[in-house]
Design a protein around this motif. Structure first.
Motif, PDB file in Angstrom:
ATOM      1  N   VAL A 172       0.848  -1.196   0.000  1.00 16.33           N
ATOM      2  CA  VAL A 172       0.000   0.000   0.000  1.00 16.33           C
ATOM      3  C   VAL A 172       0.881   1.243   0.000  1.00 16.33           C
ATOM      4  O   VAL A 172       1.703   1.433   0.904  1.00 16.33           O
ATOM      5  CB  VAL A 172      -0.933   0.009   1.226  1.00 16.33           C
ATOM      6  CG1 VAL A 172      -1.799   1.268   1.222  1.00 16.33           C
ATOM      7  CG2 VAL A 172      -1.806  -1.243   1.241  1.00 16.33           C
ATOM      8  N   PRO A 173       0.744   2.122  -1.009  1.00 21.00           N
ATOM      9  CA  PRO A 173       1.551   3.352  -1.069  1.00 21.00           C
ATOM     10  C   PRO A 173       1.223   4.283   0.100  1.00 21.00           C
ATOM     11  O   PRO A 173       0.119   4.239   0.647  1.00 21.00           O
ATOM     12  CB  PRO A 173       1.148   3.987  -2.406  1.00 21.00           C
ATOM     13  CG  PRO A 173       0.536   2.877  -3.193  1.00 21.00           C
ATOM     14  CD  PRO A 173      -0.108   1.974  -2.199  1.00 21.00           C
ATOM     15  N   PRO A 174       2.170   5.143   0.494  1.00 17.65           N
ATOM     16  CA  PRO A 174       1.955   6.040   1.637  1.00 17.65           C
ATOM     17  C   PRO A 174       0.694   6.897   1.522  1.00 17.65           C
ATOM     18  O   PRO A 174      -0.019   7.082   2.513  1.00 17.65           O
ATOM     19  CB  PRO A 174       3.217   6.912   1.636  1.00 17.65           C
ATOM     20  CG  PRO A 174       4.261   6.063   0.987  1.00 17.65           C
ATOM     21  CD  PRO A 174       3.534   5.250  -0.044  1.00 17.65           C
TER      22      PRO A 174
ATOM     23  N   VAL B 105      -6.525   3.459   3.915  1.00 24.21           N
ATOM     24  CA  VAL B 105      -6.350   2.212   4.663  1.00 24.21           C
ATOM     25  C   VAL B 105      -6.275   2.438   6.168  1.00 24.21           C
ATOM     26  O   VAL B 105      -6.986   1.789   6.951  1.00 24.21           O
ATOM     27  CB  VAL B 105      -5.100   1.456   4.155  1.00 24.21           C
ATOM     28  CG1 VAL B 105      -4.830   0.230   5.022  1.00 24.21           C
ATOM     29  CG2 VAL B 105      -5.296   1.051   2.699  1.00 24.21           C
ATOM     30  N   LEU B 106      -5.430   3.366   6.593  1.00 23.27           N
ATOM     31  CA  LEU B 106      -5.272   3.592   8.033  1.00 23.27           C
ATOM     32  C   LEU B 106      -6.574   4.043   8.699  1.00 23.27           C
ATOM     33  O   LEU B 106      -6.934   3.520   9.773  1.00 23.27           O
ATOM     34  CB  LEU B 106      -4.153   4.604   8.279  1.00 23.27           C
ATOM     35  CG  LEU B 106      -3.489   4.578   9.663  1.00 23.27           C
ATOM     36  CD1 LEU B 106      -2.998   3.176  10.010  1.00 23.27           C
ATOM     37  CD2 LEU B 106      -2.327   5.566   9.714  1.00 23.27           C
ATOM     38  N   PRO B 107      -7.332   4.966   8.108  1.00 27.12           N
ATOM     39  CA  PRO B 107      -8.622   5.323   8.722  1.00 27.12           C
ATOM     40  C   PRO B 107      -9.583   4.136   8.829  1.00 27.12           C
ATOM     41  O   PRO B 107     -10.318   4.022   9.819  1.00 27.12           O
ATOM     42  CB  PRO B 107      -9.171   6.396   7.775  1.00 27.12           C
ATOM     43  CG  PRO B 107      -7.961   7.002   7.149  1.00 27.12           C
ATOM     44  CD  PRO B 107      -7.013   5.857   6.977  1.00 27.12           C
ATOM     45  N   GLU B 108      -9.568   3.241   7.824  1.00 29.93           N
ATOM     46  CA  GLU B 108     -10.454   2.078   7.870  1.00 29.93           C
ATOM     47  C   GLU B 108     -10.019   1.089   8.949  1.00 29.93           C
ATOM     48  O   GLU B 108     -10.855   0.489   9.638  1.00 29.93           O
ATOM     49  CB  GLU B 108     -10.471   1.388   6.501  1.00 29.93           C
ATOM     50  CG  GLU B 108     -11.147   2.172   5.395  1.00 29.93           C
ATOM     51  CD  GLU B 108     -12.632   2.391   5.668  1.00 29.93           C
ATOM     52  OE1 GLU B 108     -13.255   1.519   6.321  1.00 29.93           O
ATOM     53  OE2 GLU B 108     -13.157   3.434   5.245  1.00 29.93           O
ATOM     54  N   ILE B 109      -8.721   0.906   9.114  1.00 33.03           N
ATOM     55  CA  ILE B 109      -8.218  -0.003  10.156  1.00 33.03           C
ATOM     56  C   ILE B 109      -8.585   0.522  11.533  1.00 33.03           C
ATOM     57  O   ILE B 109      -8.964  -0.245  12.440  1.00 33.03           O
ATOM     58  CB  ILE B 109      -6.686  -0.176  10.035  1.00 33.03           C
ATOM     59  CG1 ILE B 109      -6.329  -0.869   8.715  1.00 33.03           C
ATOM     60  CG2 ILE B 109      -6.132  -0.985  11.213  1.00 33.03           C
ATOM     61  CD1 ILE B 109      -4.842  -0.935   8.432  1.00 33.03           C
TER      62      ILE B 109
ATOM     63  N   ASN C 293       5.008   6.197  -8.539  1.00 32.31           N
ATOM     64  CA  ASN C 293       4.512   4.869  -8.144  1.00 32.31           C
ATOM     65  C   ASN C 293       3.252   4.486  -8.930  1.00 32.31           C
ATOM     66  O   ASN C 293       2.310   3.911  -8.395  1.00 32.31           O
ATOM     67  CB  ASN C 293       4.206   4.818  -6.639  1.00 32.31           C
ATOM     68  CG  ASN C 293       5.464   4.841  -5.801  1.00 32.31           C
ATOM     69  OD1 ASN C 293       6.456   4.204  -6.150  1.00 32.31           O
ATOM     70  ND2 ASN C 293       5.442   5.586  -4.707  1.00 32.31           N
ATOM     71  N   VAL C 294       3.256   4.840 -10.198  1.00 29.72           N
ATOM     72  CA  VAL C 294       2.152   4.498 -11.100  1.00 29.72           C
ATOM     73  C   VAL C 294       2.584   3.329 -11.969  1.00 29.72           C
ATOM     74  O   VAL C 294       3.711   3.299 -12.462  1.00 29.72           O
ATOM     75  CB  VAL C 294       1.768   5.707 -11.971  1.00 29.72           C
ATOM     76  CG1 VAL C 294       0.880   5.291 -13.137  1.00 29.72           C
ATOM     77  CG2 VAL C 294       1.058   6.759 -11.128  1.00 29.72           C
ATOM     78  N   TYR C 295       1.682   2.360 -12.148  1.00 30.69           N
ATOM     79  CA  TYR C 295       1.968   1.246 -13.047  1.00 30.69           C
ATOM     80  C   TYR C 295       0.677   0.762 -13.668  1.00 30.69           C
ATOM     81  O   TYR C 295      -0.421   1.236 -13.344  1.00 30.69           O
ATOM     82  CB  TYR C 295       2.694   0.107 -12.311  1.00 30.69           C
ATOM     83  CG  TYR C 295       2.380  -0.019 -10.840  1.00 30.69           C
ATOM     84  CD1 TYR C 295       3.212   0.576  -9.893  1.00 30.69           C
ATOM     85  CD2 TYR C 295       1.260  -0.713 -10.399  1.00 30.69           C
ATOM     86  CE1 TYR C 295       2.929   0.471  -8.540  1.00 30.69           C
ATOM     87  CE2 TYR C 295       0.972  -0.814  -9.051  1.00 30.69           C
ATOM     88  CZ  TYR C 295       1.809  -0.220  -8.110  1.00 30.69           C
ATOM     89  OH  TYR C 295       1.522  -0.303  -6.775  1.00 30.69           O
ATOM     90  N   ILE C 296       0.822  -0.154 -14.600  1.00 31.94           N
ATOM     91  CA  ILE C 296      -0.320  -0.733 -15.312  1.00 31.94           C
ATOM     92  C   ILE C 296      -0.613  -2.093 -14.695  1.00 31.94           C
ATOM     93  O   ILE C 296       0.311  -2.869 -14.441  1.00 31.94           O
ATOM     94  CB  ILE C 296      -0.002  -0.868 -16.811  1.00 31.94           C
ATOM     95  CG1 ILE C 296       0.232   0.514 -17.431  1.00 31.94           C
ATOM     96  CG2 ILE C 296      -1.110  -1.607 -17.549  1.00 31.94           C
ATOM     97  CD1 ILE C 296       0.865   0.474 -18.810  1.00 31.94           C
TER      98      ILE C 296
ATOM     99  N   SER D 148      -9.514   5.012 -10.293  1.00 32.55           N
ATOM    100  CA  SER D 148      -8.364   4.488  -9.567  1.00 32.55           C
ATOM    101  C   SER D 148      -7.728   5.575  -8.698  1.00 32.55           C
ATOM    102  O   SER D 148      -8.152   6.730  -8.690  1.00 32.55           O
ATOM    103  CB  SER D 148      -7.332   3.926 -10.538  1.00 32.55           C
ATOM    104  OG  SER D 148      -6.522   4.950 -11.077  1.00 32.55           O
ATOM    105  N   SER D 149      -6.680   5.187  -7.983  1.00 35.37           N
ATOM    106  CA  SER D 149      -5.930   6.138  -7.158  1.00 35.37           C
ATOM    107  C   SER D 149      -4.711   6.666  -7.907  1.00 35.37           C
ATOM    108  O   SER D 149      -3.776   7.178  -7.302  1.00 35.37           O
ATOM    109  CB  SER D 149      -5.499   5.474  -5.853  1.00 35.37           C
ATOM    110  OG  SER D 149      -6.632   5.137  -5.075  1.00 35.37           O
ATOM    111  N   GLY D 150      -4.710   6.531  -9.224  1.00 36.22           N
ATOM    112  CA  GLY D 150      -3.623   7.051 -10.050  1.00 36.22           C
ATOM    113  C   GLY D 150      -3.045   6.029 -11.003  1.00 36.22           C
ATOM    114  O   GLY D 150      -2.584   6.371 -12.083  1.00 36.22           O
ATOM    115  N   CYS D 151      -3.058   4.750 -10.588  1.00 38.17           N
ATOM    116  CA  CYS D 151      -2.537   3.702 -11.473  1.00 38.17           C
ATOM    117  C   CYS D 151      -3.496   3.439 -12.630  1.00 38.17           C
ATOM    118  O   CYS D 151      -4.635   3.913 -12.640  1.00 38.17           O
ATOM    119  CB  CYS D 151      -2.293   2.422 -10.687  1.00 38.17           C
ATOM    120  SG  CYS D 151      -0.784   2.470  -9.698  1.00 38.17           S
ATOM    121  N   ILE D 152      -3.024   2.672 -13.593  1.00 42.25           N
ATOM    122  CA  ILE D 152      -3.789   2.410 -14.817  1.00 42.25           C
ATOM    123  C   ILE D 152      -4.212   0.947 -14.829  1.00 42.25           C
ATOM    124  O   ILE D 152      -3.377   0.045 -14.920  1.00 42.25           O
ATOM    125  CB  ILE D 152      -2.934   2.734 -16.054  1.00 42.25           C
ATOM    126  CG1 ILE D 152      -2.509   4.208 -16.027  1.00 42.25           C
ATOM    127  CG2 ILE D 152      -3.688   2.412 -17.340  1.00 42.25           C
ATOM    128  CD1 ILE D 152      -1.217   4.497 -16.750  1.00 42.25           C
TER     129      ILE D 152
END
Length: 555
Positions: free
Chosen positions: A375-377, A384-388, A451-454, A471-475
């Motif tokens: 999980v990226p920062p 993620v952290l708020p859900e945990i 930190n973007v990838y396909i 998405s959160s930026g990735c493809i």
């Protein structure tokens, strides 16, 4: 007889004197041009006919090597090259540029004045010739600079454009000197434009939209309040039908009931939706209505900003085989032979507006089957952290585990989640491989600072949407396995059977490519396809208007 002889001698004397005076002016012109270039305002700027002169350094270089001789006039008269440049300045509007940036009005006024003086047989003032010469040269080199590099510096925009700009220098003083010598001003300016075939095609469409805009007195908006299904009745159907005919998606035909959405009109809607990259379902919904409301003026602006984006691209960006992702088109294409052949086209999902996918280029070097997702920062902090903190079972539900930076698994029950702060969180949260993984079953890596990838995705239903910014930026792509198979064809030790086995194994496995593959992530809301047809897309990140405002400003 004597009177006729006297008149002849007098007339010849006047012509001879005027010619001598003009020749003397021609001889003095280099000094006059030098004087013009050296005449500066108190702030150091150079101004001619109330026009700011932009490229004084290049102008000095250009005139120095030609001994300050005039470039655009001979014997006090305009050359054909001067008139050609004036025409090319006018035509720059079809590059999405503005003739006023290239001294258009001042040059035109001086042309009229010089032509009038020449028609009277009078001597053209030396200062007029020198001022016009410098204006024309500055106009050529400024237009050439904008055609080659673009008018707007992408670094000045808040929306990032992180593809390296052209590093080569067109050497404009030499370029202009050659153009004047060979008498090919138009060709020389065209050679500075992007070499991509779509550039000229888009330029032609801009010309068409300008012509249409001149014929359009008022552009009436279609109501976007209600979705219209085929065979339904609606008061806006006549306007929509006329709009489809206007854009030539529909040919005029006999209509029985003007307010009924009939089958003939349905075919026009299909064609219109195809051009706009919409689902060809024939339903006139919000996205289709929004597109129908785009006027010729709107499209002039859209084409203009995308021509500018093409000018930002370096010609060396693409290789024999490369991947291009157009964010605005929600599509990935694997291409070869410099873009002439398409090996694969896949629907894509890109970043949400507030987590937009960046525009950049990188080199794809490997892929990963059954990837582990770290999980990226940014996502850790925002999602993620708020859900945990709300529910510790979130980790188990999402198939996530916690590790130290050294790779040792940590019991989440022993972590003080209540006081955990993302910026100082000492652990890594990872999602284990499997069909539930946010990366799906394969990801393609081209290391970059974003930190973007396909990658694949388990959320297949999202590919059916018209607008796919989720998405959160990735493809995310719809055909990840097809892409993997094509990219691994040059690897004899990775036949399709082995690829299938690797996917079924459920374990993370990395495969490096023999040769890196360029990846270009673009943002184009207008372009032409391989058939030369216009492709128009919604400006999903709202970037066109801010760019047009800067492009149309006087700088």
């Amino acid at each position: 007889m004597k009177l006729r002889y006297f008149l002849f001698i007098a007339s010849f004397s006047l012509i001879f004197t005027a010619r001598c005076n003009q020749q003397k002016a021609e001889q003095d012109l280099p000094n006059s041009i030098r004087t013009v270039l050296e005449s500066r305002l108190p702030n150091g700027d150079l101004e001619i006919a109330k026009e700011h002169i932009y490229l004084t350094g290049l102008l000095n270089e250009f005139y120095y090597f030609r001994n300050f001789k005039p470039a655009w006039t001979q014997e006090g008269k305009l050359t054909c090259q001067a008139r050609e440049l004036h025409y090319q300045i006018q035509q720059s509007q079809f590059d999405g540029l503005f003739p006023s940036d290239y001294h258009h009005n001042a040059i035109e006024e001086l042309f009229v004045e010089l032509d009038s003086i020449n028609e009277r047989g009078s001597q053209v003032p030396e200062n007029k010739l020198s001022q016009l010469d410098v204006l024309l040269s500055d106009a050529y080199m400024r237009l050439g600079t904008h055609l080659y590099f673009g008018k707007v510096d992408p670094e000045d925009l808040t929306a990032g454009w992180n593809i390296p700009v052209k590093k080569s220098n067109p050497q404009l003083p030499n370029h202009l000197e050659t153009a004047i010598r060979k008498k090919n001003i138009a060709e020389s300016l065209e050679s500075l434009c992007p070499s991509f075939p779509i550039y000229q095609q888009m330029r032609n469409f801009l010309r068409d939209f300008v012509n249409l805009e001149e014929k359009t007195n008022q552009w009436k908006k279609v109501s976007e309040a209600k979705m219209i299904q085929p065979l339904e009745r609606n008061k806006d159907i006549p306007l929509i039908r006329d709009r489809l005919i206007f854009w030539k998606d529909l040919v005029p035909y006999p209509v029985e009931d003007e307010e009924v959405y009939d089958s003939a009109m349905l075919e026009g809607v299909y064609r219109f939706q195809e051009r706009y990259g919409l689902n060809q379902d024939g339903i006139i919904g919000k996205a289709t209505l929004e597109a129908l409301n785009e006027s010729p003026e709107d499209l002039i602006q859209k084409v203009s900003v995308n021509l500018e984006r093409l000018r930002w691209l370096p010609d060396t960006l693409i290789d024999n085989r490369f991947i291009v992702v157009n964010i605005a088109n929600f599509q990935l294409d694997l291409m070869q032979h410099g873009g002439r052949d398409t090996l694969l086209t896949s629907t894509a999902i890109v970043g949400r507006a507030y987590r937009s996918t960046p525009v950049f280029s990188a080199q794809m070097s490997y892929l990963v089957f059954n990837p582990v997702w770290t999980v990226p920062p940014g996502i850790l902090k925002a999602d993620v952290l708020p859900e945990i903190k709300k529910d510790l079972e979130y980790l188990e539900k999402k198939h996530m585990k916690v590790f130290t930076s050294g790779g040792q698994e940590v019991d989440p029950n022993k972590i003080d989640w209540r006081n955990a702060v993302a910026d100082k969180f000492p652990y890594l949260v990872k999602q284990v491989p499997g069909p539930h993984n946010s990366m799906g079953l394969v990801k393609f890596m081209f290391p970059n600072k974003y930190n973007v990838y396909i990658h694949d995705t388990p959320e297949k239903e999202l590919f059916k949407k018209d607008t796919r910014a989720f998405s959160s930026g990735c493809i995310r792509i719809q055909k990840p396995f097809e892409l993997a198979k094509i990219l691994l064809k040059e690897h004899p030790d990775w036949p399709e059977e082995k690829i299938e086995e690797a996917i079924q194994a459920g374990k993370e496995q990395t495969v490096s490519f023999k040769a890196k593959i360029p990846v270009v992530v673009l943002y184009l809301s207008f372009w032409t396809d391989w058939e030369g047809k216009p492709q128009i897309r919604r400006d999903v990140y709202k970037r066109d208007k801010p760019l047009y405002e800067v492009l149309s400003s006087r700088k």
